[in-house]
Design a protein around this motif. Structure first.
Motif, PDB file in Angstrom:
ATOM      1  N   LEU A 196      29.553   9.960  11.036  1.00 33.21           N
ATOM      2  CA  LEU A 196      30.416  11.374  10.712  1.00 33.21           C
ATOM      3  C   LEU A 196      29.807  12.715  11.830  1.00 33.21           C
ATOM      4  O   LEU A 196      30.229  13.107  12.148  1.00 33.21           O
ATOM      5  CB  LEU A 196      29.827  11.615   9.433  1.00 33.21           C
ATOM      6  N   GLU A 197      28.296  12.349  11.974  1.00 33.76           N
ATOM      7  CA  GLU A 197      28.161  12.835  13.151  1.00 33.76           C
ATOM      8  C   GLU A 197      28.750  12.446  14.324  1.00 33.76           C
ATOM      9  O   GLU A 197      29.163  13.515  14.923  1.00 33.76           O
ATOM     10  CB  GLU A 197      26.305  12.283  13.359  1.00 33.76           C
ATOM     11  N   ALA A 198      29.036  11.235  14.872  1.00 33.85           N
ATOM     12  CA  ALA A 198      29.760  11.229  16.461  1.00 33.85           C
ATOM     13  C   ALA A 198      31.295  11.112  15.923  1.00 33.85           C
ATOM     14  O   ALA A 198      31.265  12.643  16.817  1.00 33.85           O
ATOM     15  CB  ALA A 198      29.546   9.438  15.819  1.00 33.85           C
ATOM     16  N   VAL A 199      31.962  11.454  15.012  1.00 34.70           N
ATOM     17  CA  VAL A 199      33.214  12.192  15.276  1.00 34.70           C
ATOM     18  C   VAL A 199      32.982  13.865  14.986  1.00 34.70           C
ATOM     19  O   VAL A 199      33.417  14.270  15.957  1.00 34.70           O
ATOM     20  CB  VAL A 199      33.881  11.867  14.103  1.00 34.70           C
ATOM     21  N   VAL A 200      32.455  14.538  14.501  1.00 32.50           N
ATOM     22  CA  VAL A 200      31.997  15.706  14.483  1.00 32.50           C
ATOM     23  C   VAL A 200      31.418  16.605  15.924  1.00 32.50           C
ATOM     24  O   VAL A 200      32.006  17.408  16.532  1.00 32.50           O
ATOM     25  CB  VAL A 200      30.484  16.019  13.136  1.00 32.50           C
ATOM     26  N   ASN A 201      30.770  15.862  16.693  1.00 30.61           N
ATOM     27  CA  ASN A 201      30.148  15.778  18.035  1.00 30.61           C
ATOM     28  C   ASN A 201      31.488  15.658  18.662  1.00 30.61           C
ATOM     29  O   ASN A 201      31.811  16.066  19.993  1.00 30.61           O
ATOM     30  CB  ASN A 201      29.329  15.324  18.631  1.00 30.61           C
ATOM     31  N   LEU A 202      32.337  15.294  18.711  1.00 31.75           N
ATOM     32  CA  LEU A 202      34.076  15.146  19.330  1.00 31.75           C
ATOM     33  C   LEU A 202      34.523  15.437  19.121  1.00 31.75           C
ATOM     34  O   LEU A 202      35.528  16.876  20.216  1.00 31.75           O
ATOM     35  CB  LEU A 202      34.222  13.388  18.711  1.00 31.75           C
ATOM     36  N   VAL A 203      34.626  16.282  18.240  1.00 33.18           N
ATOM     37  CA  VAL A 203      35.930  17.330  17.547  1.00 33.18           C
ATOM     38  C   VAL A 203      35.451  18.925  17.931  1.00 33.18           C
ATOM     39  O   VAL A 203      35.367  20.001  17.803  1.00 33.18           O
ATOM     40  CB  VAL A 203      36.444  17.342  16.272  1.00 33.18           C
ATOM     41  N   SER A 204      33.573  18.254  18.100  1.00 36.61           N
ATOM     42  CA  SER A 204      33.724  19.943  17.643  1.00 36.61           C
ATOM     43  C   SER A 204      32.305  20.196  18.399  1.00 36.61           C
ATOM     44  O   SER A 204      30.998  20.163  18.601  1.00 36.61           O
ATOM     45  CB  SER A 204      33.235  20.206  16.454  1.00 36.61           C
TER      46      SER A 204
END
Length: 121
Positions: free
Chosen positions: A70-78
């Motif tokens: 989840l942290e990786a996806v959040v960092n990618l999109v934001s």
């Protein structure tokens, strides 16, 4: 079909290895897992106790891996700070904390009396 299924296990294994390489918390969980398994072997846990320990350990690892994803996806999109991104990351980390505390309770219930008996000698 079989190759695709086999490949999916490879991808999953690669994901765990990647997380271990980048997440310090997973090393803490790995060390705790080694200690718990060692204690379980030392104390000769019953089958149901091993089941409880395995479920607790697996749940903590699962929560940490989902948090990492989840942290990786959040960092990618934001990539820049956003309050909602921060909240998502905090809640995911909170899920790991809750699961780790639940696993601690399982550990205390199973190992606590045994360790206490050793210390009382």
């Amino acid at each position: 079909m079989v190759r695709k299924r086999a490949a999916s296990f490879g991808y999953a294994f690669r994901g765990v290895v990647a997380a271990l390489r980048t997440e310090v918390h997973l090393w803490v969980h790995a060390a705790a897992t080694v200690v718990v398994v060692g204690l379980g072997l030392y104390f000769g846990l019953a089958r149901w106790e091993w089941a409880a320990v395995a479920l607790a350990v697996g749940a903590v690892w699962c929560a940490e891996l989902v948090n990492t994803a989840l942290e990786a996806v959040v960092n990618l999109v934001s990539p820049d700070y956003h309050p909602l991104a921060g909240r998502a990351k905090d809640v995911a980390a909170g899920a790991v904390l809750v699961m780790a505390l639940a696993a601690l309770v399982v550990g205390l219930l199973i190992f606590g009396p045994r360790v206490w008996a050793l210390l009382a000698l």
